[in-house]
Motif scaffolding. Sequence first.
Motif, PDB file in Angstrom:
ATOM      1  N   VAL A  86       0.845  -1.198   0.000  1.00  0.00           N
ATOM      2  CA  VAL A  86       0.000   0.000   0.000  1.00  0.00           C
ATOM      3  C   VAL A  86       0.883   1.251   0.000  1.00  0.00           C
ATOM      4  N   ARG A  87       1.942   1.254   0.823  1.00  0.00           N
ATOM      5  CA  ARG A  87       2.869   2.400   0.839  1.00  0.00           C
ATOM      6  C   ARG A  87       3.484   2.611  -0.529  1.00  0.00           C
ATOM      7  N   ASP A  88       3.910   1.526  -1.164  1.00  0.00           N
ATOM      8  CA  ASP A  88       4.496   1.639  -2.505  1.00  0.00           C
ATOM      9  C   ASP A  88       3.476   2.168  -3.504  1.00  0.00           C
ATOM     10  N   PHE A  89       2.257   1.667  -3.440  1.00  0.00           N
ATOM     11  CA  PHE A  89       1.199   2.094  -4.356  1.00  0.00           C
ATOM     12  C   PHE A  89       0.889   3.581  -4.190  1.00  0.00           C
ATOM     13  N   LEU A  90       0.842   4.044  -2.942  1.00  0.00           N
ATOM     14  CA  LEU A  90       0.527   5.443  -2.667  1.00  0.00           C
ATOM     15  C   LEU A  90       1.744   6.360  -2.800  1.00  0.00           C
ATOM     16  N   GLY A  91       2.940   5.773  -2.858  1.00  0.00           N
ATOM     17  CA  GLY A  91       4.158   6.572  -2.948  1.00  0.00           C
ATOM     18  C   GLY A  91       4.478   7.291  -1.655  1.00  0.00           C
ATOM     19  N   ILE A  92       4.206   6.639  -0.537  1.00  0.00           N
ATOM     20  CA  ILE A  92       4.482   7.260   0.755  1.00  0.00           C
ATOM     21  C   ILE A  92       5.601   6.518   1.464  1.00  0.00           C
ATOM     22  N   GLY A  93       6.316   7.240   2.311  1.00  0.00           N
ATOM     23  CA  GLY A  93       7.412   6.663   3.076  1.00  0.00           C
ATOM     24  C   GLY A  93       7.558   7.420   4.373  1.00  0.00           C
ATOM     25  N   PRO A  94       8.652   7.184   5.076  1.00  0.00           N
ATOM     26  CA  PRO A  94       8.868   7.888   6.339  1.00  0.00           C
ATOM     27  C   PRO A  94       8.780   9.397   6.150  1.00  0.00           C
ATOM     28  N   GLY A  95       8.034  10.048   6.992  1.00  0.00           N
ATOM     29  CA  GLY A  95       7.873  11.501   6.905  1.00  0.00           C
ATOM     30  C   GLY A  95       6.716  11.947   6.036  1.00  0.00           C
ATOM     31  N   SER A  96       6.123  11.021   5.268  1.00  0.00           N
ATOM     32  CA  SER A  96       4.975  11.383   4.433  1.00  0.00           C
ATOM     33  C   SER A  96       3.776  11.684   5.318  1.00  0.00           C
ATOM     34  N   LYS A  97       2.936  12.567   4.852  1.00  0.00           N
ATOM     35  CA  LYS A  97       1.698  12.881   5.561  1.00  0.00           C
ATOM     36  C   LYS A  97       0.539  12.257   4.787  1.00  0.00           C
ATOM     37  N   VAL A  98      -0.400  11.689   5.540  1.00  0.00           N
ATOM     38  CA  VAL A  98      -1.591  11.093   4.940  1.00  0.00           C
ATOM     39  C   VAL A  98      -2.819  11.629   5.646  1.00  0.00           C
ATOM     40  N   GLU A  99      -3.933  11.496   4.980  1.00  0.00           N
ATOM     41  CA  GLU A  99      -5.212  11.918   5.546  1.00  0.00           C
ATOM     42  C   GLU A  99      -6.172  10.751   5.426  1.00  0.00           C
ATOM     43  N   PHE A 100      -7.041  10.599   6.411  1.00  0.00           N
ATOM     44  CA  PHE A 100      -8.067   9.573   6.378  1.00  0.00           C
ATOM     45  C   PHE A 100      -9.376  10.255   6.020  1.00  0.00           C
ATOM     46  N   GLN A 101     -10.024   9.789   4.966  1.00  0.00           N
ATOM     47  CA  GLN A 101     -11.277  10.394   4.517  1.00  0.00           C
ATOM     48  C   GLN A 101     -12.377   9.342   4.518  1.00  0.00           C
ATOM     49  N   ARG A 102     -13.533   9.735   5.056  1.00  0.00           N
ATOM     50  CA  ARG A 102     -14.697   8.851   5.041  1.00  0.00           C
ATOM     51  C   ARG A 102     -15.455   9.097   3.748  1.00  0.00           C
ATOM     52  N   VAL A 103     -15.792   8.036   3.047  1.00  0.00           N
ATOM     53  CA  VAL A 103     -16.510   8.165   1.780  1.00  0.00           C
ATOM     54  C   VAL A 103     -17.978   7.807   1.985  1.00  0.00           C
ATOM     55  N   LYS A 104     -18.790   8.078   0.965  1.00  0.00           N
ATOM     56  CA  LYS A 104     -20.247   7.946   1.086  1.00  0.00           C
ATOM     57  C   LYS A 104     -20.720   6.581   1.562  1.00  0.00           C
ATOM     58  N   ASP A 105     -20.013   5.528   1.156  1.00  0.00           N
ATOM     59  CA  ASP A 105     -20.462   4.187   1.560  1.00  0.00           C
ATOM     60  C   ASP A 105     -20.060   3.827   2.993  1.00  0.00           C
ATOM     61  N   GLY A 106     -19.416   4.772   3.714  1.00  0.00           N
ATOM     62  CA  GLY A 106     -19.042   4.547   5.105  1.00  0.00           C
ATOM     63  C   GLY A 106     -17.625   4.038   5.287  1.00  0.00           C
ATOM     64  N   SER A 107     -16.975   3.660   4.203  1.00  0.00           N
ATOM     65  CA  SER A 107     -15.592   3.199   4.332  1.00  0.00           C
ATOM     66  C   SER A 107     -14.648   4.390   4.473  1.00  0.00           C
ATOM     67  N   VAL A 108     -13.430   4.115   4.875  1.00  0.00           N
ATOM     68  CA  VAL A 108     -12.424   5.149   5.081  1.00  0.00           C
ATOM     69  C   VAL A 108     -11.269   4.862   4.133  1.00  0.00           C
ATOM     70  N   VAL A 109     -10.773   5.900   3.477  1.00  0.00           N
ATOM     71  CA  VAL A 109      -9.645   5.742   2.566  1.00  0.00           C
ATOM     72  C   VAL A 109      -8.458   6.554   3.071  1.00  0.00           C
ATOM     73  N   VAL A 110      -7.261   6.093   2.733  1.00  0.00           N
ATOM     74  CA  VAL A 110      -6.027   6.791   3.080  1.00  0.00           C
ATOM     75  C   VAL A 110      -5.600   7.580   1.851  1.00  0.00           C
ATOM     76  N   VAL A 111      -5.399   8.881   2.036  1.00  0.00           N
ATOM     77  CA  VAL A 111      -5.015   9.754   0.935  1.00  0.00           C
ATOM     78  C   VAL A 111      -3.685  10.413   1.265  1.00  0.00           C
ATOM     79  N   PRO A 112      -2.673  10.244   0.380  1.00  0.00           N
ATOM     80  CA  PRO A 112      -1.407  10.927   0.639  1.00  0.00           C
ATOM     81  C   PRO A 112      -1.570  12.424   0.450  1.00  0.00           C
ATOM     82  N   LEU A 113      -0.918  13.213   1.308  1.00  0.00           N
ATOM     83  CA  LEU A 113      -0.967  14.662   1.190  1.00  0.00           C
ATOM     84  C   LEU A 113       0.352  15.173   0.640  1.00  0.00           C
ATOM     85  N   GLY A 114       0.318  16.267  -0.061  1.00  0.00           N
ATOM     86  CA  GLY A 114       1.542  16.887  -0.552  1.00  0.00           C
ATOM     87  C   GLY A 114       2.114  16.177  -1.751  1.00  0.00           C
ATOM     88  N   GLU A 115       3.430  16.164  -1.785  1.00  0.00           N
ATOM     89  CA  GLU A 115       4.165  15.671  -2.938  1.00  0.00           C
ATOM     90  C   GLU A 115       4.388  14.167  -2.913  1.00  0.00           C
TER      91      GLU A 115
END
Length: 77
Positions: free
Chosen positions: A17-46
């Motif tokens: 999942v980290r590789d797919f999202l392009g996140i690593g140590p120091g990356s910032k992510v956000e958790f967003q709730r979507v209409k169906d009630g599930s939660v997704v992880v969204v990378p922030l920034g670059e």
Amino acid sequence: MGTTVTSKGQVTIPKAVRDFLGIGPGSKVEFQRVKDGSVVVVPLGEGRPESRFARLRGHAGAGMTTDEIMAMTRGDD
């Protein structure tokens, strides 16, 4: 992919999942709730921060030429 929540509420994001999202140590992510009630992880920034080596690239400045370095390593005078 599953993971376990620690007593502090922390989880390890699986490597795939980290590789797919392009996140690593120091990356910032956000958790967003979507209409169906599930939660997704969204990378922030670059995405993945620049590596510590990439930050140093090009900072050696003007120095010795290749011939000077080769002469020094060979012990030429």
